[in-house]
Design a protein around this motif. Structure first.
Motif, PDB file in Angstrom:
ATOM      1  N   VAL A 655       0.860  -1.181   0.000  1.00  8.91           N
ATOM      2  CA  VAL A 655       0.000   0.000   0.000  1.00  8.91           C
ATOM      3  C   VAL A 655       0.894   1.228   0.000  1.00  8.91           C
ATOM      4  O   VAL A 655       1.618   1.486   0.969  1.00  8.91           O
ATOM      5  CB  VAL A 655      -0.931   0.004   1.229  1.00  8.91           C
ATOM      6  N   ARG A 656       0.871   1.969  -1.108  1.00  5.43           N
ATOM      7  CA  ARG A 656       1.780   3.109  -1.262  1.00  5.43           C
ATOM      8  C   ARG A 656       1.535   4.180  -0.212  1.00  5.43           C
ATOM      9  O   ARG A 656       2.462   4.696   0.405  1.00  5.43           O
ATOM     10  CB  ARG A 656       1.613   3.732  -2.651  1.00  5.43           C
ATOM     11  N   SER A 657       0.287   4.542   0.031  1.00  5.44           N
ATOM     12  CA  SER A 657      -0.028   5.653   0.942  1.00  5.44           C
ATOM     13  C   SER A 657       0.340   5.336   2.386  1.00  5.44           C
ATOM     14  O   SER A 657       0.643   6.234   3.167  1.00  5.44           O
ATOM     15  CB  SER A 657      -1.520   5.986   0.863  1.00  5.44           C
ATOM     16  N   LEU A 658       0.309   4.051   2.761  1.00  7.56           N
ATOM     17  CA  LEU A 658       0.638   3.654   4.130  1.00  7.56           C
ATOM     18  C   LEU A 658       2.050   3.124   4.269  1.00  7.56           C
ATOM     19  O   LEU A 658       2.540   2.934   5.388  1.00  7.56           O
ATOM     20  CB  LEU A 658      -0.349   2.583   4.620  1.00  7.56           C
ATOM     21  N   ASN A 659       2.681   2.854   3.122  1.00 12.09           N
ATOM     22  CA  ASN A 659       4.020   2.241   3.123  1.00 12.09           C
ATOM     23  C   ASN A 659       4.015   0.949   3.946  1.00 12.09           C
ATOM     24  O   ASN A 659       4.908   0.691   4.734  1.00 12.09           O
ATOM     25  CB  ASN A 659       5.073   3.220   3.668  1.00 12.09           C
ATOM     26  N   GLN A 660       2.953   0.141   3.767  1.00 10.21           N
ATOM     27  CA  GLN A 660       2.802  -1.122   4.490  1.00 10.21           C
ATOM     28  C   GLN A 660       2.369  -2.204   3.509  1.00 10.21           C
ATOM     29  O   GLN A 660       1.823  -1.922   2.433  1.00 10.21           O
ATOM     30  CB  GLN A 660       1.746  -0.996   5.604  1.00 10.21           C
ATOM     31  N   LYS A 661       2.609  -3.456   3.908  1.00  2.64           N
ATOM     32  CA  LYS A 661       2.153  -4.575   3.104  1.00  2.64           C
ATOM     33  C   LYS A 661       0.785  -5.026   3.590  1.00  2.64           C
ATOM     34  O   LYS A 661       0.454  -4.916   4.775  1.00  2.64           O
ATOM     35  CB  LYS A 661       3.141  -5.731   3.194  1.00  2.64           C
ATOM     36  N   LYS A 685      -7.948   2.329  -3.455  1.00  6.58           N
ATOM     37  CA  LYS A 685      -7.957   2.430  -4.912  1.00  6.58           C
ATOM     38  C   LYS A 685      -6.908   1.481  -5.504  1.00  6.58           C
ATOM     39  O   LYS A 685      -5.873   1.212  -4.890  1.00  6.58           O
ATOM     40  CB  LYS A 685      -7.638   3.868  -5.339  1.00  6.58           C
ATOM     41  N   ARG A 686      -7.175   1.002  -6.759  1.00  5.74           N
ATOM     42  CA  ARG A 686      -6.243   0.081  -7.406  1.00  5.74           C
ATOM     43  C   ARG A 686      -4.872   0.718  -7.632  1.00  5.74           C
ATOM     44  O   ARG A 686      -3.847   0.070  -7.448  1.00  5.74           O
ATOM     45  CB  ARG A 686      -6.838  -0.373  -8.762  1.00  5.74           C
ATOM     46  N   GLU A 687      -4.856   2.022  -7.949  1.00  2.01           N
ATOM     47  CA  GLU A 687      -3.578   2.675  -8.217  1.00  2.01           C
ATOM     48  C   GLU A 687      -2.735   2.855  -6.958  1.00  2.01           C
ATOM     49  O   GLU A 687      -1.540   3.179  -7.049  1.00  2.01           O
ATOM     50  CB  GLU A 687      -3.798   4.031  -8.894  1.00  2.01           C
ATOM     51  N   ASP A 688      -3.358   2.658  -5.799  1.00  2.00           N
ATOM     52  CA  ASP A 688      -2.606   2.764  -4.527  1.00  2.00           C
ATOM     53  C   ASP A 688      -1.963   1.428  -4.160  1.00  2.00           C
ATOM     54  O   ASP A 688      -1.295   1.324  -3.132  1.00  2.00           O
ATOM     55  CB  ASP A 688      -3.552   3.215  -3.406  1.00  2.00           C
ATOM     56  N   LEU A 689      -2.181   0.391  -5.007  1.00  2.00           N
ATOM     57  CA  LEU A 689      -1.722  -0.956  -4.667  1.00  2.00           C
ATOM     58  C   LEU A 689      -0.719  -1.456  -5.695  1.00  2.00           C
ATOM     59  O   LEU A 689      -0.962  -1.358  -6.900  1.00  2.00           O
ATOM     60  CB  LEU A 689      -2.912  -1.923  -4.603  1.00  2.00           C
TER      61      LEU A 689
END
Length: 793
Positions: A655-661, A685-689
C-alpha cells in the motif's frame, strides 16, 4: 537568595525533612548549609547527582552509612601530635570500615547496572573515586581496642604481663581478706562479711569500736560513724604493689594510644578527604530518599526563565489534600496575573511555584509529573503573607510596600518575582493603579512575574499587555467550593452574586444588585462566563482527543507488531520451503547416482551398456532435478513483482499511501479492493496498490489461524489494587498468552500509589527469563504508573 524569601517560601522546612533522611552528623550539617544556586551548570550537576543516587536506591535498595562518625576534630588533634583516646580511635576504625562499605556498594552498582556507561563520567564518581581505604590502620586499631572501647590484653606483651601480675596481686589480697572474714574471732568485729573498695584499695567494714584490732589505714566511714572501712595492715603492702602495677598499666596504655595516634596522623589527610566525600554522599542520598518518598522527578533546567510542569504538588501538603496544578510560564508570556475569590488556592500556587524553583536549583527533585521544565533564576523574591509590623509601627500596606521597594531595586531580567494581593491594603482605586504601575515596570524589565489580585481593573490591563496573561483559580458555584485548579488564560470572577443565589438570597435582591453593576462590569462577567463555558468544552474535547490519540497509538503499535509478526512468519515459512526443496533435490540426485552406480556395475558384469549412454542418462536426471529446484525457488520468490493489473483474493500487495504490506480480501468495486493491513480492513484504490505476488495458501491459512487464536490478547495488563503475589500470578499467565500471540511489547499498569507494587514488580521483571528489557512509560503512555516490557522472541 534572601533568607526572608527562603522563609516565606518554606524552603527551610523542606531542608529539615531532608536532614531527617541523612544518616551522619556531617550529612545533616551539609543539608543545613544547603542553598539554591543561581548557576545553571551547578544546578544541573546537583540534579544529576540526585538522579543517579535515586537510581542506585531503586536498583540496590538502602545504602547504609552505619559506623561512620564525624572524626574531623580527632584527625586534627592527631596531626597536632595530641593523643587520641580509645573511643576516638575506635570511631576512626569504624569510619574506615563504613567508608569501604559505601564505596563497595556504589561500585557494585556500577559493575552490575551501569555496564555500558563511562564510570568516570558519572555524577557520583568525584565523591567515590577519592575514597581511600586503610585496612592496615583499621586492623591495628581493632587489634588493640575492643568494640566497647577497652584496650585489649593482647594490645602488647608488656600490657598482658602487667595485667596478669595485677590479677595475681588481687587474688592474694582477696585471699588474705577472706581469711579475716572467715575467722570467727573477727566476725563479731565486722559490720558485714564483705570485701569492698575505697579509693581503689580493697577494705573491709569494721565496727568503729574495733578500729585498733586490724591496724592498717581507715579510708572511709559510714554516715553514722558506726562503720569504718579499713585496709588491714596485712594487705597494705599488697595493695601498694597493685597500685604500682596499675600505674605501669596506665603508662603502657598511654604508649599504645600514642602509637596508634601516630599511625592515624600518617593517614589523617586522606581520611579527611574521605570525610568531605562522605558528607556530600550522605547529603546526596538524603535528597534521593526524599525524592523517592515524594515521587519527585528529574527536571529539565534552563536559564531562559521557562517553567512548564504538569500536576505540580506542594511538597508540604499531604497527598490526600493537595490539588495538583499545571503551570506554564516564560515561553509565550512572562507575567501572569491571577484573579479569583479568597481561599481559592492563589497563595498556595505562588508558594508552590517559588518553592519548587528553589528546590530545582538545590538538587532536590520537584514534586510534579515527568518531563518538567524549571528555570534557574539569579534571584527569587516573594511578597506573600501579612507584612504588618508592630515593632516598626508599619501597617500591612506599608509593610508590603517596603518589601516591594526592595524587590524593585534588586531584580534583574533573570529574576522570579511572586507577589500576593498586589496593591492591597489601601484605597481600591489607588491600589489598582499602583499595582498596574508596578507590573508595568517589572514587565518592561522582562522579569518573570506572578501576581495575585482582587482588582478587576487588572484583568483588562493584563489582557492588553503583550507577553502578559490572565489566570484564575477555578470555583465550583454548584458546590460553593474552590477546585484549586489553575486556569491559564482565563481571568477570575468574584462569583458573589452566583454564590448569594446558591445560598438562598431572594432573587429580587440579586436583580437589584445587578442593576447597580455598570454595563462594563456586566459585559465582563458575561464574557467571563462564556470563556469559562468554552474552556470547559475545550477541556472535554482535549481529553477526548487525548483518549483517541492513545487508542490510535495502541492500534498503530498493534498493527506494526502484526506486520512484523507476519513478515517473520513469511520469512520463516519461505526458508522452510527452500530447505525442503533443496533436501528433495539432494535426495533425488543421490537416488539417481545410485541408479547410475548400479548400471555401471551391470555394465562391468555384462558389458552391455556404453559410457556415453550412462552419461546421457545422468544429464537427463540432473536436468529434471534442476527444473524441480527452480520450481521450488519460484514458489518462494518474494521479490518477484507481478505487473498484472488484475488482483485476486489472497494477493499480497504494498500500500503506497501507508508504506505497508497487505493482503487482498476481495474486490470492492471496479477500481477498489478490500485489503487486510495488520489488524485493519481498508478499502483502497487500485492505483494505490502494487502487487507483490500471490499469497501462498499455507501462509494465508496460518496467519488466519494465528489471528483467530490470539485476537483477544490485550497489549496491557491492569494490576492496580493487587498484592505483589497476586500480581505476579496474573503476570505469569498473561505472558504465556502474549508470547504465543507473538507480541513484542506490552504495558503493565500498576498505578503510582506508594510505589511498593511498582518496585516489587520491577524487581521481578529484572529476573524474568522471557523479559528482554523494561522502562517507565512516557507521559502519554501513563508515566510512573505504567511499566513497558520488551519481550524476548
Amino acid at each position: 537568595m534572601r533568607a526572608k524569601d527562603l522563609g516565606i517560601l518554606e524552603y527551610n522546612k523542606i531542608k529539615l525533612l531532608i536532614a531527617q533522611k541523612a544518616q551522619t552528623h556531617m550529612g545533616k550539617e551539609r543539608i543545613e548549609q544547603l542553598l539554591p544556586t543561581n548557576k545553571i551548570a551547578i544546578a544541573k550537576k546537583l540534579q544529576q547527582e540526585t538522579e543517579e543516587a535515586k537510581a542506585i536506591l531503586n536498583k540496590k535498595g538502602h545504602l547504609s552509612f552505619g559506623g561512620i562518625r564525624d572524626v574531623r576534630t580527632s584527625l586534627k588533634r592527631a596531626k597536632m601530635q595530641g593523643v587520641l583516646n580509645a573511643e576516638e580511635l575506635l570511631n576512626i576504625s569504624n569510619t574506615i570500615r563504613g567508608t569501604r562499605r559505601v564505596r563497595n556498594f556504589i561500585q557494585d552498582y556500577w559493575k552490575n547496572h551501569a555496564k555500558n556507561i563511562n564510570i568516570e563520567g558519572t555524577s557520583l564518581y568525584p565523591y567515590v573515586e577519592p575514597l581511600n581505604e586503610h585496612p592496615s590502620l583499621e586492623r591495628d586499631i581493632e587489634s588493640c581496642i575492643d568494640e566497647n572501647g577497652t584496650i585489649k590484653d593482647s594490645a602488647s606483651p608488656t600490657l598482658l604481663q602487667i595485667r596478669r601480675q595485677i590479677q595475681t596481686l588481687q587474688g592474694r589480697i582477696r585471699q588474705k581478706l577472706d581469711e579475716i572474714l572467715r575467722n570467727s574471732n573477727y566476725q563479731k568485729m565486722l559490720q558485714d562479711l564483705i570485701i569492698t573498695t575505697r579509693n581503689d584499695r580493697y577494705v573491709i567494714p569494721v565496727k568503729s569500736e574495733y578500729r585498733g584490732v586490724f591496724g592498717g589505714m581507715v579510708h572511709d566511714q559510714s554516715s553514722s560513724g558506726a562503720t569504718l572501712f579499713i585496709e588491714p595492715e596485712s594487705v597494705v603492702s599488697l595493695n601498694n604493689q597493685q597500685k604500682e602495677m596499675e600505674i605501669k598499666e596506665k603508662n603502657e596504655i598511654d604508649r599504645i594510644l600514642r602509637d596508634l595516634t601516630e599511625k592515624v596522623a600518617i593517614y589523617a589527610d586522606e581520611i579527611q578527604i574521605n570525610m568531605v566525600c562522605l558528607q556530600e554522599l550522605d547529603c546526596i542520598f538524603a535528597k534521593a530518599m526524599y525524592a523517592v518518598e515524594k515521587r519527585g522527578v528529574f527536571p529539565i533546567l534552563n536559564d531562559k526563565g521557562f517553567i512548564k510542569a504538569r500536576k505540580v504538588r506542594h511538597p508540604l501538603i499531604h497527598d490526600s489534600e493537595v490539588v495538583p496544578v499545571d503551570v506554564t510560564l516564560g515561553e509565550d508570556f512572562h507575567t501572569i496575573v491571577i484573579t479569583g475569590p479568597n481561599t481559592g488556592g492563589k497563595t498556595v500556587t505562588l508558594k508552590t511555584i517559588g518553592l519548587l524553583s528553589l528546590l530545582a536549583c538545590s538538587g532536590v527533585q520537584p514534586t510534579t509529573e515527568e518531563e518538567c521544565h524549571f528555570a534557574v533564576f539569579d534571584g527569587i523574591y516573594a511578597d506573600i503573607g501579612d507584612e504588618q509590623s508592630i515593632e516598626q509601627n508599619l501597617s500591612t500596606f506599608s509593610g508590603h510596600m517596603t518589601n516591594i521597594i526592595y524587590i524593585l531595586e534588586s531584580v534583574t531580567p533573570n529574576s522570579l518575582v511572586l507577589v500576593d494581593e498586589l496593591g492591597a491594603g489601601t484605597d481600591p482605586q489607588e491600589g489598582a493603579a499602583l499595582a498596574m504601575a508596578l507590573l508595568t515596570d517589572l514587565h518592561n524589565l522582562k522579569v518573570t512575574t506572578i501576581a495575585t489580585t482582587h482588582y478587576s481593573e487588572l484583568k483588562s490591563f493584563a489582557y492588553n499587555m503583550p507577553r502578559m496573561i490572565n489566570a484564575s483559580v477555578e470555583f465550583d458555584v454548584e458546590s460553593l467550593r474552590p477546585t484549586y485548579r489553575l486556569l491559564i488564560g482565563i481571568p477570575g470572577k468574584s462569583n458573589a452574586l452566583a454564590i448569594a443565589r446558591r445560598l438562598g438570597l431572594k432573587e429580587r435582591y440579586i436583580q437589584l444588585a445587578e442593576q447597580y453593576l455598570s454595563r462594563e462590569e456586566k459585559d465582563v462577567n458575561s464574557l467571563l462566563e462564556n470563556l469559562e463555558s468554552s474552556r470547559k468544552e475545550l477541556e472535554d474535547e482535549r481529553q477526548k482527543i487525548e483518549k483517541i490519540t492513545r487508542e490510535l497509538e495502541l492500534q498503530k503499535q498493534k498493527m506494526q507488531d502484526d506486520i512484523r509478526q507476519f513478515q517473520e512468519f513469511k520469512e520463516k515459512k519461505i526458508k522452510q520451503l527452500e530447505d525442503q526443496a533443496r533436501l528433495e533435490i539432494a535426495q533425488s540426485k543421490k537416488a539417481a547416482e545410485g541408479i547410475i552406480s548400479e548400471l555401471r556395475d551391470l555394465q562391468k558384469e555384462q558389458q552391455i551398456l556404453k559410457d556415453h549412454v550412462l552419461i546421457e542418462k545422468k544429464k537427463e536426471i540432473e536436468a529434471i532435478d534442476t527444473l524441480s529446484f527452480q520450481k521450488h525457488e519460484k514458489k518462494t520468490d518474494v521479490k518477484h513483482i507481478s505487473l498484472m493489473e488484475k488482483l485476486t483474493a489472497g494477493d499480497e500487495v504494498k500500500v503506497r499511501s501507508l508504506n505497508q504490506k497487505g493482503t487482498v480480501l476481495q474486490k470492492a468495486s471496479d477500481s477498489e479492493y478490500l485489503v487486510q493491513v495488520g489488524i485493519m480492513k481498508v478499502t483502497l484504490k487500485r492505483e494505490d496498490l502494487d502487487k507483490i505476488k500471490a499469497k501462498p495458501i499455507i501462509e494465508t491459512k496460518q496467519i488466519v489461524r494465528l489471528q483467530k487464536e490470539h485476537s483477544d490478547v490485550r497489549m496491557e495488563l491492569d494490576l492496580r489494587g493487587k498484592t505483589i503475589d497476586e500480581a505476579i500470578y496474573d503476570i505469569e499467565h498473561y505472558l504465556d498468552k502474549v508470547i504465543l500471540a507473538g507480541l513484542r511489547e506490552v504495558s503493565i499498569i500498576h498505578g503510582k500509589g506508594t510505589g511498593a507494587l511498582r518496585v516489587g514488580l520491577q524487581e521481578y521483571f529484572r529476573k524474568h527469563p522471557r523479559i528482554q528489557s523494561m522502562r517507565i512509560a512516557n507521559y502519554n503512555e501513563g508515566g510512573m504508573g505504567v511499566t513497558v516490557l520488551t519481550l524476548k522472541q
